[in-house]
Design a protein around this motif. Structure first.
Motif, short mmCIF file in Angstrom:
data_model
loop_
_atom_site.label_atom_id
_atom_site.label_comp_id
_atom_site.label_asym_id
_atom_site.label_seq_id
_atom_site.Cartn_x
_atom_site.Cartn_y
_atom_site.Cartn_z
N CYS A 1 1.59 3.99 7.61
CA CYS A 1 2.42 2.82 7.93
C CYS A 1 2.98 2.95 9.35
O CYS A 1 3.07 4.04 9.91
N ARG A 2 3.34 1.83 9.92
CA ARG A 2 3.86 1.79 11.29
C ARG A 2 5.07 2.69 11.49
O ARG A 2 5.14 3.42 12.48
N PRO A 3 6.09 2.68 10.59
CA PRO A 3 7.23 3.59 10.79
C PRO A 3 6.81 5.06 10.87
O PRO A 3 7.33 5.82 11.70
N CYS A 4 5.88 5.49 10.05
CA CYS A 4 5.42 6.89 10.09
C CYS A 4 4.68 7.16 11.40
O CYS A 4 4.85 8.23 12.01
N LEU A 5 3.84 6.23 11.83
CA LEU A 5 3.12 6.42 13.09
C LEU A 5 4.09 6.48 14.26
O LEU A 5 3.92 7.29 15.19
N LYS B 1 0.87 -1.19 0.00
CA LYS B 1 0.00 0.00 0.00
C LYS B 1 0.89 1.22 0.00
O LYS B 1 2.04 1.16 0.42
N VAL B 2 0.34 2.35 -0.43
CA VAL B 2 1.07 3.61 -0.39
C VAL B 2 0.69 4.33 0.90
O VAL B 2 -0.49 4.51 1.19
N CYS B 3 1.68 4.72 1.66
CA CYS B 3 1.44 5.48 2.89
C CYS B 3 1.21 6.95 2.52
O CYS B 3 2.01 7.54 1.79
N TYR C 1 5.68 2.95 -1.05
CA TYR C 1 4.99 1.67 -1.08
C TYR C 1 5.56 0.83 0.06
O TYR C 1 6.77 0.69 0.19
N ARG C 2 4.67 0.33 0.91
CA ARG C 2 5.08 -0.46 2.07
C ARG C 2 4.29 -1.75 2.11
O ARG C 2 3.18 -1.84 1.58
N ASP C 3 4.85 -2.74 2.81
CA ASP C 3 4.17 -4.01 3.03
C ASP C 3 2.83 -3.73 3.71
O ASP C 3 2.76 -2.96 4.68
N ALA C 4 1.76 -4.31 3.21
CA ALA C 4 0.42 -4.07 3.76
C ALA C 4 0.32 -4.41 5.24
O ALA C 4 -0.48 -3.82 5.97
N ALA C 5 1.17 -5.32 5.71
CA ALA C 5 1.15 -5.69 7.13
C ALA C 5 1.54 -4.51 8.03
O ALA C 5 1.16 -4.47 9.20
#
Length: 161
Positions: free
Chosen positions: A32-36, A7-9, A15-19
């Protein structure tokens, strides 16, 4: 081998892994988790910089659109009492504020009168004790449900058969 779904954050536009878009509870997140994680750390740094008084002022401004001075004036106008049950704030038990902190420090000291507001109009109605605020919340600010609760608690002679 099938490709891993991506998915695109919207924050980092990568583009990051959907997980990485699924929280611990299984709820899907927009970012995405890294951004959060980066945003949470930036928020923690900001809160440490502005201190407890600054955090309180920011919370009142962001959540209810009022200043600390407006909160204090409202408290004074209400005689330091809950607008519903009329108990004085000195009679109210102190409760821990917020969820447990990750850094192990104690939670902030709770204010005894909380801001009550209409969720539809965002208008501040007054200050309530935690119990009265929770009761209104459980009744979802619905007038008919509140009337039904009153009728249940105080039945008239014609209602009992």
């Amino acid at each position: 081998m099938p490709a891993t779904p991506t998915k695109v954050c919207p924050r980092c536009r990568e583009y990051r892994d959907a997980a990485l878009f699924v929280g611990a509870s299984g709820k899907e997140r927009k970012s995405c988790r890294p951004c959060l994680d980066r945003a949470a750390e930036a928020n923690r740094r900001r809160r440490r910089l502005i201190g407890a008084a600054g955090v309180r002022a920011a919370n009142l401004r962001e959540k209810y659109g009022i200043s600390v001075e407006e909160y204090d004036a409202l408290r004074e106008r209400q005689g330091y009492r809950c607008a519903i049950c009329r108990r004085h704030e000195d009679e109210l038990p102190a409760t821990a504020a917020g969820r447990p902190r990750r850094d192990g420090l104690p939670s902030a000291v709770a204010v005894k009168l909380v801001v009550d507001h209409c969720h539809r109009t965002r208008r501040v109605r007054g200050l309530l004790c935690v119990g009265c605020n929770a009761a209104i919340g459980h009744f979802r600010d619905d007038e008919e449900t509140l009337r039904s609760a009153i009728a249940y608690l105080y039945p008239t002679d014609r209602d009992t058969t």
